[in-house]
Design a protein around this motif. Structure first.
Motif, PDB file in Angstrom:
ATOM      1  N   ALA A 180       0.840  -1.198   0.000  1.00  0.00           N
ATOM      2  CA  ALA A 180       0.000   0.000   0.000  1.00  0.00           C
ATOM      3  C   ALA A 180       0.877   1.251   0.000  1.00  0.00           C
ATOM      4  O   ALA A 180       1.927   1.279   0.659  1.00  0.00           O
ATOM      5  CB  ALA A 180      -0.915   0.004   1.224  1.00  0.00           C
ATOM      6  N   GLU A 200      -3.277   7.530   6.225  1.00  0.00           N
ATOM      7  CA  GLU A 200      -3.312   7.401   4.770  1.00  0.00           C
ATOM      8  C   GLU A 200      -2.778   8.665   4.094  1.00  0.00           C
ATOM      9  O   GLU A 200      -2.886   9.773   4.639  1.00  0.00           O
ATOM     10  CB  GLU A 200      -4.737   7.116   4.289  1.00  0.00           C
ATOM     11  CG  GLU A 200      -5.293   5.790   4.771  1.00  0.00           C
ATOM     12  CD  GLU A 200      -4.424   4.610   4.339  1.00  0.00           C
ATOM     13  OE1 GLU A 200      -4.082   4.532   3.135  1.00  0.00           O
ATOM     14  OE2 GLU A 200      -4.070   3.788   5.215  1.00  0.00           O
ATOM     15  N   ALA A 237      -2.990   3.653 -10.692  1.00  0.00           N
ATOM     16  CA  ALA A 237      -3.959   3.203  -9.677  1.00  0.00           C
ATOM     17  C   ALA A 237      -3.338   3.227  -8.286  1.00  0.00           C
ATOM     18  O   ALA A 237      -4.021   3.530  -7.296  1.00  0.00           O
ATOM     19  CB  ALA A 237      -4.452   1.796 -10.017  1.00  0.00           C
ATOM     20  N   ALA A 238      -2.038   2.949  -8.194  1.00  0.00           N
ATOM     21  CA  ALA A 238      -1.349   3.034  -6.898  1.00  0.00           C
ATOM     22  C   ALA A 238      -1.162   4.489  -6.485  1.00  0.00           C
ATOM     23  O   ALA A 238      -1.133   4.804  -5.287  1.00  0.00           O
ATOM     24  CB  ALA A 238       0.009   2.334  -6.976  1.00  0.00           C
ATOM     25  N   PRO A 295      -5.287   5.351  -5.057  1.00  0.00           N
ATOM     26  CA  PRO A 295      -6.083   4.143  -4.794  1.00  0.00           C
ATOM     27  C   PRO A 295      -7.566   4.479  -4.645  1.00  0.00           C
ATOM     28  O   PRO A 295      -7.946   5.617  -4.338  1.00  0.00           O
ATOM     29  CB  PRO A 295      -5.504   3.617  -3.479  1.00  0.00           C
ATOM     30  CG  PRO A 295      -4.204   4.335  -3.292  1.00  0.00           C
ATOM     31  CD  PRO A 295      -4.335   5.650  -3.995  1.00  0.00           C
ATOM     32  N   ASP A 296      -8.396   3.490  -4.859  1.00  0.00           N
ATOM     33  CA  ASP A 296      -9.837   3.673  -4.659  1.00  0.00           C
ATOM     34  C   ASP A 296     -10.107   4.135  -3.235  1.00  0.00           C
ATOM     35  O   ASP A 296      -9.572   3.578  -2.269  1.00  0.00           O
ATOM     36  CB  ASP A 296     -10.577   2.356  -4.917  1.00  0.00           C
ATOM     37  CG  ASP A 296     -10.547   1.949  -6.385  1.00  0.00           C
ATOM     38  OD1 ASP A 296     -10.320   2.830  -7.236  1.00  0.00           O
ATOM     39  OD2 ASP A 296     -10.729   0.750  -6.668  1.00  0.00           O
TER      40      ASP A 296
END
Length: 523
Positions: free
Chosen positions: A124, A342, A472-473, A476-477
Motif C-alpha cells: 500500500a 493514509e 492506480a497506486a 487508490p480507490d
C-alpha cells in the motif's frame, strides 16, 4: 561519446528524440609537438607526446560530460535523458555520507516514486511512504524525509495566482470578443489533426523553431506549465519563442529546495530528491537554482526511483525486501492524514494536477463559477478528447453569462503532441490565443511514466497496462483528496518564503553546429 544512447525511446509509444550526430566537449590540443617528438592518440582517445626514445607523456585528458555541459549545449534534447555522468548518482550520495558524517541530510520523495514502488512491490502506498522514511533515516542518515506533494501544493497555488494575473493583464490589453457563433470544438482535434508529426531531419535552426516575425515577448497567454524539466529543456533549446509564455512558478522539486534553504535548522543540509524522471537531475543543476550565500544548490542530488530501489539492495541486509522494512512515522511535511495514516492526494492528473487546479481556480476567480459542484461542472465544463489519450482539452463557459468569454485549457503529453500544440499556439492571434493554459509533460502518460520509474515486472506486461497499474497506486480507490489551499501547513510555510524564491526564469540556448555545419533533431 559512448555514454549517450543512439536513440532514447519513451515507452512503447514511439515518441522519441535522438541526440545530435555529435556530442562533443572540446578538449584543448597542443599546437605542435616539441622538436624530435610527435603526437599519438591512445586507445582511450587521449593524445600523447612521444619522444624519439619512445617515452610517451599525456598532453590531454579524457573529456568528461557534466550536467552543466548538457544544460549549456544544444546538441541534443531528450526526455528521460539517461546520461552517464559523475554527478547526480546514488554513488555521489554514498560518497557524501562517508565524507561528511556531521552534515544533516534531508530527503524529498515524489508521490510518483511512492506509487511506482507500491505497484512494483505490492505494498500500500502509505506503507511504502513509512518504509521509505525508515530506510532514509536508517541508512541515509536523514534528519527529515519530506513529501514533494507538500511542496507541490505551494507550487500549484503560485501557478494559479500567476494564471489569474496573466489572464487579467491579457484581457486589459486585449478586451475579449465573445463568441457569437458555435464554439470551435476542433481544438483537441487541432493538436493531433495531422496525426503524428512527420519523422524528419531538421536542418539549420533547430526543430521548426523559425520564429522570425513572431513576437511573443509581450504576450501573457497562453500560460504553459513549468513543472517538467524535459519540456523546459526542449523549449529553451529549440522553441525559444515560447519562453515568455512559460509559468515562472518553480516545480515542486525546486520549491522544496527553496524552502529547505530558507529553513534555519535545515539550510545547510545535504538535500536529496527522489523523482520519477532523470531530467530532474538536469533541473537541479541549473545555475538559477544555486544559492550564492550558502554556496550550495537548492537540491544537491537527485535520484531516480530506480536508483532508490537499487540503494535498498546495496545498503539493507542481503535478502531484505522493501516489504520487510519497518515503518517510521511520517513527517509533518508529508501530505497525509494523521488520524488514519493514509496519504492525501490532489484532484487531477498523476502529473501534479496543474490543469485541474487552474481550471477550478480560474473558473472561480474569472467566471464566478464553483466547478467543484458536480452540477455546475456538468453545465459549464466541456471535455474534448484528442486523437490519442495524451491530448485532452477543456472549455469552461458560464451557463448563464454569455458576455463572459470561455476559458480554454489543455493537457498535452509527449513530444509529438507538444509539437502540434505549439503550432496551434503560434497560429493563435494575440487577441484570441488558442489556449489560456496548457499542462505540458514530455513523457507520454505524464510523470507517472517517467523514465526513472521502475519497469514492469515482466516483459509480458504491456507498458500501457503497467502505467495504468502505477497510476492506480498513485490514487487508490477511496483515497482522500484535498485542494492545495486546504493544506494549512503548506500555506503557512508559503507565507514565510519570499515570493521570488518560489519563481524562476528561462533562457534560450544558442544553437551549436556539428562538424558538417548543421545541427539536427530526429523525430
Amino acid at each position: 561519446m559512448a555514454a549517450f544512447s543512439a536513440a532514447l525511446q519513451l515507452t512503447d509509444l514511439d515518441d522519441f528524440i535522438a541526440p545530435g550526430e555529435t556530442c562533443i566537449k572540446p578538449v584543448p590540443l597542443p599546437k605542435a609537438a616539441a622538436p624530435a617528438s610527435h603526437l599519438a592518440v591512445g586507445a582511450d582517445e587521449t593524445v600523447y607526446e612521444v619522444t624519439k626514445d619512445g617515452d610517451a607523456t599525456a598532453v590531454t585528458e579524457t573529456a568528461t560530460i557534466s550536467l552543466n555541459d548538457c544544460l549549456a549545449c544544444s546538441g541534443c534534447v531528450t526526455s528521460a535523458e539517461s546520461v552517464l555522468v559523475a554527478q547526480q548518482s546514488h554513488q555521489q550520495v554514498l560518497d557524501f555520507l562517508a565524507a561528511s558524517p556531521d552534515v544533516p541530510v534531508v530527503v524529498t520523495v515524489s508521490p510518483q516514486t511512492i506509487a511506482s514502488l507500491a505497484a512494483s512491490h505490492g505494498i500500500a502506498p502509505a506503507a511504502v511512504a513509512r518504509k521509505v522514511t525508515w530506510f532514509c533515516q536508517t541508512y541515509l542518515r536523514a534528519a527529515r524525509v519530506l513529501d514533494a506533494a507538500f511542496f507541490r501544493d505551494i507550487s500549484l497555488v503560485e501557478a494559479a495566482n500567476e494564471f489569474v494575473e496573466r489572464y487579467r493583464e491579457h484581457t486589459a490589453r486585449h478586451p475579449p470578443v465573445v463568441e457569437t457563433a458555435a464554439p470551435d470544438e476542433a481544438s483537441a482535434e487541432g493538436v493531433a489533426a495531422a496525426g503524428p508529426a512527420p519523422r524528419r531531419r531538421v536542418r539549420g535552426r533547430r526543430a521548426a523553431a523559425a520564429d522570425e516575425g513572431v513576437d511573443f515577448s509581450q504576450q501573457r497567454l497562453p500560460m504553459l506549465a513549468s513543472a517538467c524539466p524535459g519540456w523546459i529543456c526542449y523549449a529553451e533549446k529549440t522553441q525559444p519563442f515560447v519562453l515568455p509564455l512559460i509559468s515562472s512558478a518553480k516545480s515542486p522539486q525546486q520549491v522544496a529546495g527553496a524552502v529547505v534553504r530558507q529553513a534555519g535548522d535545515l539550510a545547510r543540509a545535504y538535500h536529496v530528491a527522489v523523482m520519477p524522471c532523470y531530467d530532474k537531475k538536469l533541473e537541479a543543476s541549473r545555475a538559477d537554482f544555486y544559492n550564492d550565500v550558502l554556496r550550495a544548490r537548492d537540491v544537491d542530488c537527485v535520484l531516480a526511483t530506480k536508483e532508490l530501489d537499487a540503494l535498498f539492495g546495496l545498503l539493507a541486509p542481503p535478502g531484505t525486501r522493501l516489504a520487510d522494512f519497518p515503518e517510521a512515522p511520517l513527517d509533518a511535511w508529508f501530505r497525509h492524514d494523521p488520524a488514519s495514516g493514509e496519504l492525501v492526494g490532489v484532484p487531477g492528473s498523476a502529473s501534479g494536477g496543474y490543469l485541474e487546479y487552474l481550471l477550478v481556480y480560474g473558473a472561480q476567480h474569472l467566471l464566478g463559477l464553483d466547478v467543484t459542484d458536480p452540477s455546475v461542472r456538468a453545465a459549464a465544463v466541456t471535455v474534448t478528447p484528442g486523437r490519442n489519450a495524451d491530448v485532452v482539452e477543456y472549455t469552461v463557459r458560464h451557463p448563464e453569462r454569455g458576455d463572459l468569454p470561455p476559458l480554454k485549457l489543455a493537457a498535452v503529453y509527449g513530444f509529438t503532441n507538444i509539437q502540434n500544440a505549439l503550432r496551434r499556439v503560434r497560429s493563435g492571434a494575440a487577441t484570441a490565443p488558442a489556449y489560456h493554459y496548457v499542462e505540458i509533460m514530455a513523457c507520454p502518460s505524464g510523470c507517472i511514466n517517467g523514465g526513472g520509474q521502475l519497469p514492469p515486472p515482466s516483459h509480458a506486461t504491456l507498458r500501457r497496462e503497467w502505467v495504468a497499474h502505477v497510476e492506480a497506486a498513485y490514487r487508490p480507490d477511496g483515497a482522500r483528496l484535498a485542494w492545495p489551499h486546504e493544506n494549512a501547513e503548506a500555506m503557512r510555510v508559503r507565507g514565510h518564503v519570499p515570493r521570488d524564491a518560489l519563481h524562476t526564469q528561462y533562457h534560450a540556448v544558442a544553437a551549436q553546429q556539428d562538424a558538417g555545419g548543421q545541427v539536427s533533431v530526429k523525430w
